[in-house]
Design an enzyme around this catalytic site. Structure first.
Site, mmCIF file in Angstrom:
data_model
loop_
_atom_site.group_PDB
_atom_site.id
_atom_site.type_symbol
_atom_site.label_atom_id
_atom_site.label_comp_id
_atom_site.label_asym_id
_atom_site.label_seq_id
_atom_site.Cartn_x
_atom_site.Cartn_y
_atom_site.Cartn_z
ATOM 1 N N ASN A 234 0.884 -1.245 0.125
ATOM 2 C CA ASN A 234 0.011 -0.085 -0.012
ATOM 3 C C ASN A 234 0.994 1.421 0.126
ATOM 4 O O ASN A 234 1.905 1.127 0.391
ATOM 5 C CB ASN A 234 -0.977 0.178 1.274
ATOM 6 C CG ASN A 234 -1.785 1.374 1.496
ATOM 7 O OD1 ASN A 234 -1.531 2.092 2.263
ATOM 8 N ND2 ASN A 234 -2.621 1.508 0.449
ATOM 9 N N GLU B 86 -0.904 1.371 -6.335
ATOM 10 C CA GLU B 86 -0.751 2.623 -6.828
ATOM 11 C C GLU B 86 0.456 3.091 -7.563
ATOM 12 O O GLU B 86 0.405 3.880 -8.156
ATOM 13 C CB GLU B 86 -0.328 3.187 -5.169
ATOM 14 C CG GLU B 86 -1.630 3.057 -4.264
ATOM 15 C CD GLU B 86 -1.794 2.003 -3.573
ATOM 16 O OE1 GLU B 86 -2.642 1.955 -2.667
ATOM 17 O OE2 GLU B 86 -1.096 0.997 -3.709
ATOM 18 N N ASP C 119 -6.691 20.638 9.570
ATOM 19 C CA ASP C 119 -6.673 19.632 8.347
ATOM 20 C C ASP C 119 -7.449 20.361 7.283
ATOM 21 O O ASP C 119 -7.762 21.440 7.327
ATOM 22 C CB ASP C 119 -7.366 18.230 9.021
ATOM 23 C CG ASP C 119 -6.932 17.028 8.116
ATOM 24 O OD1 ASP C 119 -7.145 17.138 6.753
ATOM 25 O OD2 ASP C 119 -6.634 16.086 8.798
#
Length: 412
Positions: A127, A190, A236
């Site tokens: 990942n 990915e 964030d």
């Protein structure tokens, strides 16, 4: 990264800052307040870039795809790019103090590595994804590892076998790699996605713990541990402070840096953060809406933090297409909060034109869908608990058969 910087300079999209700049507040503030890529030649004595992908033009340069075809082209990707083994990387002992990691806002818990792509591998499953990483000391970080994401699942599998999860953190790869790591793709694809959009084989180097990584300015390797530590507060995507949580500690063993390395920083809630959070979902929404009607384009808007609000342009084929498009968009991007569906004549990149569609083509009693008690985003400050929310979809399309009543006046 360096080739990309030159391409951006050729496109006139880079501002070079040669005066000394501090990594504490000053550089983040400059990046937050500009719509250009910034190249610092002396940030705490180091080279640094920020706002590498700050809008669709810069994303177009990074991926080599014309701006007007970005979403449609990315939606057609098959994640079938090729990678090749490039051998081992050489590392020295880790010392995070040698990297100009930034403190972005006054109430942040500390310095945060915001651009680090965390590569992990367990039982042959890989990942790559970006997680915010708070500096604890010279060899430890605290990671915000969101429950349910792939890194979290691999971490739990490793812990269930009494092991730490091998990880590597990549800083400053080609922006196509960063974009690919920000995209939800089939498991472990990915880097194949990055190779596909780059149009060439992607070299992967092996770290001492076995994790494979692409070429980058800085590579750290180590392990994600079961030790927990307070993480946050941290600003964030919404521009508000995310709360303190207990999160796992990452133990950093070694680091690899290029000579005169270029640090890549992402300012929280800035233009690049919004692009990397939202733009990768536009092709997913495009694909989902294409399954129910004729979709033309998708845009996650800056005013919606690049993440919570979408405008979807369709060519309406049957009554009900607008509402079907609403449901498809929410299914494709579960953090989406509000979505507006518009016709082909509406410019989805122009907020005034979208507002015009809402003002003249929407009846609230028939064209607004309210969906309560569904999973949203833990980053939304008005969430219910840590992620439940209420969503609204607006069908701002012209009713079929009534097009003549909605013709806008114009000159030939």
């Amino acid at each position: 990264m360096r080739t990309f910087i030159q391409q951006m300079k050729s496109a006139g999209l880079v501002e070079e800052i040669t005066d000394p700049v501090s990594s504490v507040y000053e550089a983040p503030k400059l990046a937050f307040r500009t719509n250009k890529m910034l190249e610092f030649t002396n940030m705490d004595g180091h080279r640094c870039v920020m706002n590498t992908i700050f809008d669709r033009e810069s994303l177009s340069v990074a991926l080599g795809i014309p701006k007007e075809r970005l979403v449609k082209t990315l939606a057609a990707c098959t994640y079938a790019g090729k990678t090749r083994d490039a051998g081992p990387l050489q590392f020295e002992n880790a010392d995070l103090a040698k990297i100009p990691i930034m403190k972005h806002f006054p109430k942040d818990a500390g310095k945060y590595l915001t651009s680090g792509i965390v590569f992990s591998e367990w039982n042959g499953v890989t990942n790559a994804s970006i997680h915010r990483l708070q500096v604890l000391d010279e060899t430890h970080l605290i990671g915000r590892i969101v429950e349910g994401r792939h890194t979290y699942k691999l971490m739990k599998q490793a812990f269930s076998e009494g092991k730490k999860l091998p990880i590597a953190i990549v800083i400053g790869p080609h922006p196509a790699v960063t974009f690919a790591a920000s995209t939800r793709v089939p498991e472990g694809k990915e880097m194949q996605y990055a190779a596909e959009i780059l149009g060439k084989e992607l070299d992967l180097f092996t770290c001492p713990n076995g994790v494979k990584v692409p070429d980058a300015e800085i590579v750290l390797y180590g392990y994600l541990t079961e030790e927990l530590h307070e993480e946050g507060p941290f600003v964030d995507i919404s521009g508000t402070y995310d709360p303190i949580r207990m999160q796992p500690v990452l133990e950093i063993v070694g680091m690899h840096t290029k000579p005169d390395f270029i640090y890549h920083g992402i300012v929280p809630a800035g233009a690049e953060h919004k692009m990397l959070m939202g733009a990768p979902y536009e092709p997913r929404i495009y694909q989902a809406v294409a399954g129910v009607t004729n979709v033309k384009d998708v845009y996650l808007t800056p005013g919606g933090a690049g993440y919570f609000h979408a405008v979807v342009q369709i060519k309406k084929m049957t009554d009900g297409d607008g509402k079907n498009a609403i449901m498809a968009a929410f299914a494709a991007h579960t953090s989406l909060k509000h979505v507006v569906i518009v016709d082909e004549d509406i410019d989805i990149y122009d907020p005034s034109d979208v507002e015009f569609a809402i003002a003249t083509r929407v009846r609230a009693d028939t064209d607004v869908m309210i969906i309560s008690g569904v999973r949203g985003s833990s980053l939304d400050p008005c969430r219910i608990g840590d992620g439940m929310n209420v969503k609204a979809g607006v069908d701002a399309t012209i009713p079929l058969g009534q097009e003549d009543e909605f013709i806008r006046a114009e000159w030939d």
